[in-house]
Design a protein around this motif. Structure first.
Motif, PDB file in Angstrom:
ATOM      1  N   MET A   1       0.847  -1.192   0.000  1.00  0.00           N
ATOM      2  CA  MET A   1       0.000   0.000   0.000  1.00  0.00           C
ATOM      3  C   MET A   1       0.886   1.248   0.000  1.00  0.00           C
ATOM      4  N   GLU A   2       0.554   2.208  -0.853  1.00  0.00           N
ATOM      5  CA  GLU A   2       1.350   3.421  -0.953  1.00  0.00           C
ATOM      6  C   GLU A   2       1.257   4.238   0.336  1.00  0.00           C
ATOM      7  N   ARG A   3       2.330   5.050   0.567  1.00  0.00           N
ATOM      8  CA  ARG A   3       2.396   5.835   1.796  1.00  0.00           C
ATOM      9  C   ARG A   3       1.247   6.853   1.882  1.00  0.00           C
ATOM     10  N   SER A   4       0.938   7.498   0.753  1.00  0.00           N
ATOM     11  CA  SER A   4      -0.134   8.497   0.740  1.00  0.00           C
ATOM     12  C   SER A   4      -1.488   7.850   1.049  1.00  0.00           C
ATOM     13  N   THR A   5      -1.695   6.651   0.539  1.00  0.00           N
ATOM     14  CA  THR A   5      -2.940   5.934   0.820  1.00  0.00           C
ATOM     15  C   THR A   5      -3.043   5.580   2.295  1.00  0.00           C
ATOM     16  N   LYS A   6      -1.909   5.189   2.897  1.00  0.00           N
ATOM     17  CA  LYS A   6      -1.915   4.874   4.322  1.00  0.00           C
ATOM     18  C   LYS A   6      -2.280   6.096   5.163  1.00  0.00           C
ATOM     19  N   ARG A   7      -1.732   7.271   4.770  1.00  0.00           N
ATOM     20  CA  ARG A   7      -2.043   8.490   5.520  1.00  0.00           C
ATOM     21  C   ARG A   7      -3.529   8.844   5.415  1.00  0.00           C
ATOM     22  N   LYS A   8      -4.089   8.699   4.198  1.00  0.00           N
ATOM     23  CA  LYS A   8      -5.517   8.956   4.022  1.00  0.00           C
ATOM     24  C   LYS A   8      -6.350   7.989   4.852  1.00  0.00           C
ATOM     25  N   LEU A   9      -5.915   6.738   4.900  1.00  0.00           N
ATOM     26  CA  LEU A   9      -6.642   5.727   5.655  1.00  0.00           C
ATOM     27  C   LEU A   9      -6.578   6.026   7.155  1.00  0.00           C
ATOM     28  N   GLU A  10      -5.423   6.482   7.635  1.00  0.00           N
ATOM     29  CA  GLU A  10      -5.289   6.843   9.042  1.00  0.00           C
ATOM     30  C   GLU A  10      -6.222   7.997   9.398  1.00  0.00           C
ATOM     31  N   THR A  11      -6.278   8.993   8.509  1.00  0.00           N
ATOM     32  CA  THR A  11      -7.173  10.133   8.752  1.00  0.00           C
ATOM     33  C   THR A  11      -8.622   9.695   8.747  1.00  0.00           C
ATOM     34  N   ALA A  12      -8.973   8.801   7.815  1.00  0.00           N
ATOM     35  CA  ALA A  12     -10.353   8.311   7.738  1.00  0.00           C
ATOM     36  C   ALA A  12     -10.724   7.531   8.985  1.00  0.00           C
ATOM     37  N   ILE A  13      -9.807   6.715   9.491  1.00  0.00           N
ATOM     38  CA  ILE A  13     -10.079   5.949  10.712  1.00  0.00           C
ATOM     39  C   ILE A  13     -10.245   6.889  11.899  1.00  0.00           C
ATOM     40  N   ALA A  14      -9.394   7.906  11.983  1.00  0.00           N
ATOM     41  CA  ALA A  14      -9.486   8.873  13.086  1.00  0.00           C
ATOM     42  C   ALA A  14     -10.826   9.596  13.056  1.00  0.00           C
ATOM     43  N   LYS A  15     -11.266  10.012  11.869  1.00  0.00           N
ATOM     44  CA  LYS A  15     -12.555  10.697  11.763  1.00  0.00           C
ATOM     45  C   LYS A  15     -13.699   9.736  12.081  1.00  0.00           C
ATOM     46  N   TRP A  16     -13.567   8.498  11.665  1.00  0.00           N
ATOM     47  CA  TRP A  16     -14.598   7.500  11.967  1.00  0.00           C
ATOM     48  C   TRP A  16     -14.706   7.276  13.468  1.00  0.00           C
ATOM     49  N   VAL A  17     -13.564   7.134  14.151  1.00  0.00           N
ATOM     50  CA  VAL A  17     -13.560   6.956  15.601  1.00  0.00           C
ATOM     51  C   VAL A  17     -14.200   8.164  16.276  1.00  0.00           C
ATOM     52  N   ALA A  18     -13.856   9.365  15.790  1.00  0.00           N
ATOM     53  CA  ALA A  18     -14.356  10.587  16.419  1.00  0.00           C
ATOM     54  C   ALA A  18     -15.842  10.786  16.177  1.00  0.00           C
ATOM     55  N   THR A  19     -16.287  10.572  14.954  1.00  0.00           N
ATOM     56  CA  THR A  19     -17.664  10.921  14.586  1.00  0.00           C
ATOM     57  C   THR A  19     -18.679   9.858  14.964  1.00  0.00           C
ATOM     58  N   THR A  20     -18.245   8.645  15.235  1.00  0.00           N
ATOM     59  CA  THR A  20     -19.181   7.581  15.592  1.00  0.00           C
ATOM     60  C   THR A  20     -18.995   7.095  17.027  1.00  0.00           C
ATOM     61  N   CYS A  21     -18.182   7.829  17.798  1.00  0.00           N
ATOM     62  CA  CYS A  21     -18.001   7.522  19.218  1.00  0.00           C
ATOM     63  C   CYS A  21     -17.443   6.116  19.437  1.00  0.00           C
ATOM     64  N   ARG A  22     -16.480   5.725  18.597  1.00  0.00           N
ATOM     65  CA  ARG A  22     -15.821   4.428  18.786  1.00  0.00           C
ATOM     66  C   ARG A  22     -14.678   4.572  19.780  1.00  0.00           C
ATOM     67  N   PRO A  23     -14.410   3.565  20.582  1.00  0.00           N
ATOM     68  CA  PRO A  23     -13.235   3.633  21.467  1.00  0.00           C
ATOM     69  C   PRO A  23     -11.958   3.566  20.636  1.00  0.00           C
ATOM     70  N   ILE A  24     -10.948   4.272  21.087  1.00  0.00           N
ATOM     71  CA  ILE A  24      -9.687   4.288  20.323  1.00  0.00           C
ATOM     72  C   ILE A  24      -9.074   2.896  20.273  1.00  0.00           C
ATOM     73  N   SER A  25      -9.391   2.055  21.231  1.00  0.00           N
ATOM     74  CA  SER A  25      -8.845   0.691  21.239  1.00  0.00           C
ATOM     75  C   SER A  25      -9.333  -0.128  20.052  1.00  0.00           C
ATOM     76  N   ILE A  26     -10.266   0.389  19.272  1.00  0.00           N
ATOM     77  CA  ILE A  26     -10.764  -0.371  18.129  1.00  0.00           C
ATOM     78  C   ILE A  26      -9.682  -0.587  17.081  1.00  0.00           C
ATOM     79  N   VAL A  27      -8.623   0.245  17.118  1.00  0.00           N
ATOM     80  CA  VAL A  27      -7.529   0.056  16.145  1.00  0.00           C
ATOM     81  C   VAL A  27      -6.740  -1.215  16.437  1.00  0.00           C
TER      82      VAL A  27
END
Length: 499
Positions: free
Chosen positions: A1-27
């Motif tokens: 997986m390309e580095r830029s794609t990984k960064r986008k995926l990390e941002t998407a996961i962070a926003k998903w955790v924040a906006t849906t009230c998921r515990p950070i331990s879900i990672v």
């Protein structure tokens, strides 16, 4: 997986955790990792660690805060709403929201903080809290009003603050209704309604039986609404839900022996009158609508010859308490706001002497708001011209100018109730620039402390399961609720429009 794609995926996961009230331990969840590996076709992919996601959430937070700071920095006046409340886990919080018009007259609303408080809520402490929030956002000199409930500590705290205080109009109405219902014929009917609602709300089998009866009667499936003493329109919703489901409720209650009984036909008739005559249309869209709405309520509450004794007593008690509470509101501010709303600027809700007083007040406000004229350089003036200037008064000219500005605005026709006052000012700001400055200041003030209470409901529901490691932050964006877990207990949402 390309580095830029990984960064986008990390941002998407962070926003998903924040906006849906998921515990950070879900990672650390193996199933989530496998799903991403399958979708990305990368079987070596590893989820980011907790620290990375936490940092990403803080970055999202900081970006939102920067946007709000930039937007609030461009406006000349900001109105605040504030509310203290206690979460389900018995933690005390202060919520503060800011409201203002942007350049294009879009009404913006941002949550500035959901701040955990440990001290007792004495007046001095409350005043310090509000000044701290204003100082943190560098808006101390821009705050025009603070809207809160009418609790004694809030009223006392407002006297120590350098801005105007607005009491919540919804709480004013709720108090008048509550006082009027005590020892009235409605009280016994409402008590029966509460028992009926509790019977079906607190038992899953009973609720299932009600759904079956709703199906049999070809009624929509809906849960009954429980009224809450601090939620000013909940009693109305409870009555409406029972009136809509009279037959299914009777059928369900008849299935098993129970002490719970439906209100009688006479009581339901009284409740129907209660809904249609007494509680129709009590939503305040802004402080400019408060006085016209209260005036309308006073007319509706006038006792007529056709009213039965119980209705006459209710109306008299309601009107008396409402008038008493009205005197405790910031009437001068509400009157000016009403005059600056093109829907109500004819001031029909006020007496003629009061109308003249309001327009005089606006003239004085225009004088205060008018920027000081720069001093003219000293030049040699002929004696004859100096003598002529002695008989001229610059202050008279300025007063004439302000009078003309005011008269031009008053000459404008009122707009329909369905029309938007913000759009009117956006279209007419050029023709009434002096008045527009006042309109931005007065019309941005909310009539109720509801914006804070909306956020309070969100946090209250989630705080009971909050991780002790992270403070809870909540924001609302584009009509959807966003939950943010962050060590910074401050709420920074996207724009929220309260109209």
């Amino acid at each position: 997986m390309e580095r830029s794609t990984k960064r986008k995926l990390e941002t998407a996961i962070a926003k998903w955790v924040a906006t849906t009230c998921r515990p950070i331990s879900i990672v650390q969840d193996v199933g989530l990792r496998e799903i991403i590996r399958i979708t990305s076709n990368d079987w070596t992919y590893e989820l980011p660690c907790r620290t990375t996601i936490t940092t990403k959430i803080h970055n999202l937070f900081d970006n939102e805060k920067a946007k709000v700071s930039e937007a609030s920095g461009k406006t000349s006046t900001v109105a605040l709403t504030g509310d203290y409340w206690t979460s389900l886990s018995n933690h005390s919080y202060l919520g503060v929201t800011a409201h203002y018009f942007e350049q294009q007259w879009e009404l913006q609303s941002h949550a500035l903080t959901v701040m955990k408080t440990e001290e007792r809520h004495f007046a001095d402490t409350c005043a310090e809290h509000f000044m701290h929030v204003a100082g943190e956002w560098d808006i101390e000199g821009k705050v025009s009003t603070l809207t809160t409930d009418s609790a004694r500590n809030m009223i006392a705290a407002s006297k120590q603050l350098p801005f105007e205080h607005m009491t919540c109009a919804a709480h004013l109405l709720q108090r008048a209704i509550t006082v009027s219902l005590q020892h009235s014929p409605f009280d016994s009917a409402l008590a029966k309604c509460r028992k009926v609602v509790g019977h079906f709300k607190h038992s899953a089998p009973n609720a299932a039986e009600l759904e079956k009866m709703q199906d049999a009667r070809k009624k929509p499936k809906e849960a009954l609404t429980q009224d809450v003493s601090t939620r000013w329109n909940s009693t109305l919703e409870m009555i409406r839900s029972i009136l809509r489901n009279q037959e299914p409720l009777r059928d369900a209650l008849a299935l098993h022996p129970t002490k719970v009984t439906m209100p009688t036909a006479a009581e339901l008739d009284k409740l129907q009158k209660y809904v249609t005559e007494l509680l129709g249309g009590e939503n305040f869209v802004s402080c400019s609508a408060v006085l016209p709405a209260l005036s309308h309520l006073s007319r509706v509450m006038e006792v007529s010859e056709d009213d039965p004794a119980y209705m006459a007593k209710f109306k008299e008690t309601f009107t008396a308490d409402l008038e008493q509470g009205k005197e405790k509101t910031n009437l001068p501010w509400l009157k000016v706001a009403t005059a600056l709303d093109p829907r109500f600027k004819d001031l029909k809700c006020l007496s003629k002497p009061e109308r003249a007083e309001v327009w005089r007040s606006i003239t004085d406000l225009l004088k205060e708001e008018r920027p000081a004229q720069p001093e003219q350089p000293t030049v040699s003036v002929p004696l004859k011209k100096r003598l002529a200037l002695m008989f001229e008064s610059s202050s008279d000219e300025e007063e004439d100018y302000l009078e003309r500005c005011l008269e031009r605005y008053r000459a404008e026709p009122t707009i329909d109730m369905e029309d938007c006052p913000q759009q009117w000012w956006a279209d007419h700001e050029g023709a009434h620039s002096m008045m527009a400055g006042l309109a931005r200041k007065y019309l941005a003030t909310p009539a109720t402390s509801q914006p804070c209470e909306v956020r309070s409901e969100c946090v209250t529901r989630v705080d009971a399961t909050a991780s002790p490691r992270f403070g809870l932050c909540v924001s609302i964006a584009d009509g959807q609720r966003w939950w943010w877990w962050s060590s910074k207990v401050v709420v920074i949402p996207e724009c929220v429009r309260f109209i």
